[in-house]
Design an enzyme around this catalytic site. Structure first.
Site, short mmCIF file in Angstrom:
data_model
loop_
_atom_site.label_atom_id
_atom_site.label_comp_id
_atom_site.label_asym_id
_atom_site.label_seq_id
_atom_site.Cartn_x
_atom_site.Cartn_y
_atom_site.Cartn_z
N ASP A 232 0.94 -1.09 -0.16
CA ASP A 232 -0.15 -0.10 0.04
C ASP A 232 0.82 1.30 0.04
O ASP A 232 2.11 1.06 0.35
CB ASP A 232 -0.73 -0.03 1.28
C1 BGC Z 1 -4.90 3.49 0.14
C2 BGC Z 1 -5.13 2.28 -0.98
C3 BGC Z 1 -4.64 3.14 -2.26
C4 BGC Z 1 -3.49 3.99 -2.13
C5 BGC Z 1 -2.99 4.95 -3.28
C6 BGC Z 1 -3.92 4.05 0.19
O1 BGC Z 1 -3.60 5.27 1.41
O2 BGC Z 1 -5.07 2.73 1.34
O3 BGC Z 1 -6.14 1.65 -1.05
O4 BGC Z 1 -4.62 2.46 -3.41
O5 BGC Z 1 -3.48 4.78 -1.04
O6 BGC Z 1 -3.85 5.84 -3.71
#
Ligand code: BGC
Length: 753
Positions: A232
């Site tokens: 993530d």
């Molecule tokens: C989120 C993800 C997301 C990523 C990129 C993170 O804060 O938990 O779901 O894909 O950011 O934006």
């Protein structure tokens, strides 16, 4: 496995070149590799549309992104109980991704809804792993059939927003296997995603991104995942630990310091070259797959919008319809109340927030209907507005029917922020109650991403749960209200009566270090059903304008082994004068045993369309997993011998028909004893009892005499002695030695006697 070209290329790359590929090039892209001619690859957020950013980048939904069709959020899509619909939505997102030259879409989001308070509940599918898995597989297939990769997220046990980046989810093995892993397992085995995104949090003490048990042993060795594990955004803690545990790609990049640490670890021999090659090979492989999709067809936004509308219509759940207040009649004098009728709440906040193509409101969808008037009722800014309320209540007096569009404001639920209550804003609840006083013919249309309390539930006749239904929310609402479309959604989560009733209430969102999943398997309906707690609306509940009759539940056998498949059939008939869609829900309830288990669990479902008067036989197969429990002694699935009820439910709480089957495991679990095993368990084994008789022939008689002499309450004595460890016999049986007991246990455990 990656191609020969990539294998060869790995031979000639330097450690620096390889290490660089283990992190992104920038916020959304990977590095390309000039040597092999593989170009960089772009990733963008999903899952309710495509959030491609071309200017300022962020992972919180703050900056602009390119125009995209906004589809219903996960909470809605799952309520469709229709994996084909999820596939159709995935296909549209995949098409736009192709047109935008995106290699991987970051979704679906499939974490289990452990509590309705989770700020990201709107994005997740269900409290049930089977529903989550089925919808996820459809969605992944849809994206990937367009030649774009999907990325089920967030692996693993990332079920709250509070301290989501650092907290430690403490989950026991059985709960992990039965509740938190299966949706990912289905997504990986049946959807074959290009990537899986591992979450921010720690799992049982180790960051998800560096947890080899989950990233390698389970994900790859057990489930056969051969794609890329990506972090993530910003989740990487220790890049070297992560690489060794099975992580391939850190995002966002360029993460120069972490890349340097990987280089040094390989140079120092701390990390073997094969491990680095493995990660780089996988990253290059998906980049190569993405690069093969050369042509970028233009995206048809109108078709996309129509698909979003269909998805919204198929996902809405008719929760209540007393006196058949719905569908509305075209000639009725109707009052629409509420800011959401004009400006619907149709998507959630955070990284899934996209720039929609065309948002339609219910008000605009009925613009040419003269018999519909509109009152604003409230202003979505957090307080009662007496003037707007009085105006609405006054108009309501003269309407045949009133429809209030209500729900949760965006600032109530978003990524990064859990809710602290389940209630809608007071100004909305108050409005509904006040208007109901002057007009009893009232329907509430809800725009929310998670369950809410409904203090007015008995004062209104109809409730249509639209959830966050995407950009076509308004058109969909109107077509559902007027019966142009027949509602067919069902709740993929329980609506509890009060937040205090939720199984995790005493501790959810209050712990920031160790998040202990104390409720174990009793998540959602598994809890409410087991403790027989009344709910507002049960998991699986959903009404239709049609009426269906379920009959003739048949099993193709009454006894089976766990290697066989049970064929279940049931007749469904549409006994109304309207075409509609029925949902067959199959639950399995073990009728034996005393272990702490949910009373019943959903094991299969099928949605089917029936014309008026039409009758269909629905066939469903239940295999071993429908009966299996995770056995923490075996570290494997096991089907306990016994009878199981196969149930057709209108919801998890309303079982319509039941049939029984006896299941025998092909391989009986062999219980192994120690001198600390409880007597009662030991006595259940015929072999143990036989050998006990042989080893100590006079002991049994002596014990029986003692019972007669000294105790009146035989039952209590039996229970007490059953709970004693075998070694306790040393204190009561004169002449018995530790060695003799050990010999007995060894003889009982010995195979083949
Ligand atoms: C989120 C993800 C997301 C990523 C990129 C993170 O804060 O938990 O779901 O894909 O950011 O934006």
């Amino acid at each position: 496995m990656y191609s020969r070209e990539i294998k060869e290329r790995l031979q000639s790359m330097t450690i620096e070149e390889k290490a660089r590929l283990c992190a992104g090039k920038d916020f959304w892209q990977t590095w390309g590799d000039e040597g092999s001619g593989i170009p960089p690859m772009l990733m963008t957020d999903g899952p309710s549309g495509l959030r491609k950013q071309t200017e300022a980048t962020d992972h919180l939904g703050l900056n602009e992104s390119n125009t995209a069709v906004c589809f219903p959020a996960g909470c809605a899509l799952a309520s469709s109980f229709d994996p084909d619909l999820a596939e159709a939505v995935g296909t549209e997102i995949g098409k736009l991704a192709r047109a935008e030259n995106v290699g991987v879409v970051l979704g679906p989001s499939i974490n289990i809804k452990r509590s309705p308070l989770c700020g990201r509940s709107f994005e997740y599918y269900s409290e049930d792993p089977y529903v989550s898995g089925k919808i996820a597989v459809g969605f992944i297939k849809g994206i990937q059939n367009q030649g774009v990769g999907a990325s089920p997220k967030h692996f693993l046990a990332n079920n709250q927003e509070y301290y989501r980046q650092t907290s430690n989810s403490v989950v026991d093995e059985v709960t992990m296997r039965e509740i938190y892993l299966p949706a990912f397992e289905m997504a990986v085995k049946d959807g074959k995603p290009w990537t899986v995104m591992c979450s921010y949090n720690r799992v049982n003490g180790t960051y998800a991104c560096e947890n080899s048990l989950y990233l390698t042993d389970i994900l790859r060795s057990e489930w056969g995942f051969d794609g890329v594990v990506v972090t993530d955004w910003g989740a990487c803690n220790d890049p070297v630990e992560s690489l060794q545990a099975g992580l391939d790609l850190e995002m966002p990049g360029p993460a120069r310091d972490n890349v340097r640490r990987i280089e040094e670890a390989v140079k120092d021999g701390k990390v073997k070259m094969e491990i680095l090659d493995r990660a780089v090979g996988r990253v290059l492989d998906i980049q190569q797959r993405a690069a093969k999709q050369e042509c970028m067809p233009a995206y048809d936004f109108e078709l996309g919008h129509a698909a979003a509308q269909k998805a919204a219509e198929e996902s809405a759940v008719l929760l209540k319809n007393e006196e058949q207040i719905l569908p509305l009649k075209k000639e009725d004098k109707i009052l629409f109340i509420g800011e959401y009728a004009d400006k619907p709440r149709y998507q959630g906040g955070g990284s899934s927030h996209i720039h929609p193509y065309r948002v339609t409101s219910a008000k605009s969808a009925v613009a040419d209907m003269e018999n519909i008037t509109f009152a604003q009722g409230y202003c979505d800014q957090g307080k009662n507005n007496d003037r707007l309320l009085r105006e609405a209540a006054e108009l309501a007096k003269y309407a045949d029917k009133v429809v209030i569009f209500a729900g949760l404001p965006e600032y109530f639920e978003s990524e990064g922020l859990d809710r602290n209550k389940m209630d809608m804003p007071e100004y909305q609840n108050h409005l509904i109650c006040e208007v109901a006083k002057v007009n009893p013919n009232m329907v509430v249309v809800l725009h929310n991403g998670a369950p809410v309390t409904m203090p007015w539930v008995n004062q209104v006749k109809g409730i249509l749960e639209l959830y966050l239904a995407g950009e076509a929310a308004g058109e969909a609402a109107v077509r559902l209200l007027f019966g142009d479309v027949n509602p067919s959604g069902h709740l993929a989560e329980t609506f509890p009566l009060r937040v205090e009733d939720t199984p995790v209430y005493p501790y959810y969102g209050r712990e920031k270090e160790d998040i202990i999943y104390r409720e174990g398997l009793l998540v959602g309906y598994r809890y409410y059903g087991t403790v027989k707690k009344e709910t507002l609306f049960a998991f699986g509940h959903g009404l239709s304008y049609s009426e269906f009759r379920y009959s003739n539940l048949q099993l193709d056998r009454r006894e089976m082994t766990d290697c066989e498949t049970l064929h279940v059939s049931v007749d469904v008939e549409n006994i109304s004068d309207r075409t509609g869609k029925a949902l067959v829900q199959i639950y399995v309830e073990p009728l034996h045993g005393v272990s702490v288990r949910p009373v019943r669990e959903l094991r299969a479902f099928e949605k089917t369309e029936l014309k008026s008067g039409e009758k269909k036989k629905i066939h469903i197969r239940l295999d071993r997993r429908a009966f299996a429990q995770w056995d923490k002694g075996l570290h494997d699935w096991y089907v306990p011998e016994g009878s199981y009820a196969i149930q057709i439910g209108a919801s998890a709480e309303q079982i319509l028909h039941t049939a029984e089957v006896k299941v025998k495991p092909k391989y009986l679990k062999k219980e192994r004893f120690t001198i600390n095993s409880p007597m009662g368990d030991f006595k259940k084994s015929p072999k143990a009892m036989k050998l006990m008789g042989q080893f100590f022939p006079h002991m049994q008689e002596q014990q029986d005499e003692d019972i007669e002499d000294e105790f009146m309450n035989k039952k209590a004595l039996e229970a007490t002695s059953n709970a004693m460890p075998l070694r306790a016999m040393l204190s009561f049986a004169p002449g018995l030695t530790y060695e003799m007991l050990e010999q007995l246990v060894e003889a009982v455990n010995r195979e083949g006697e």
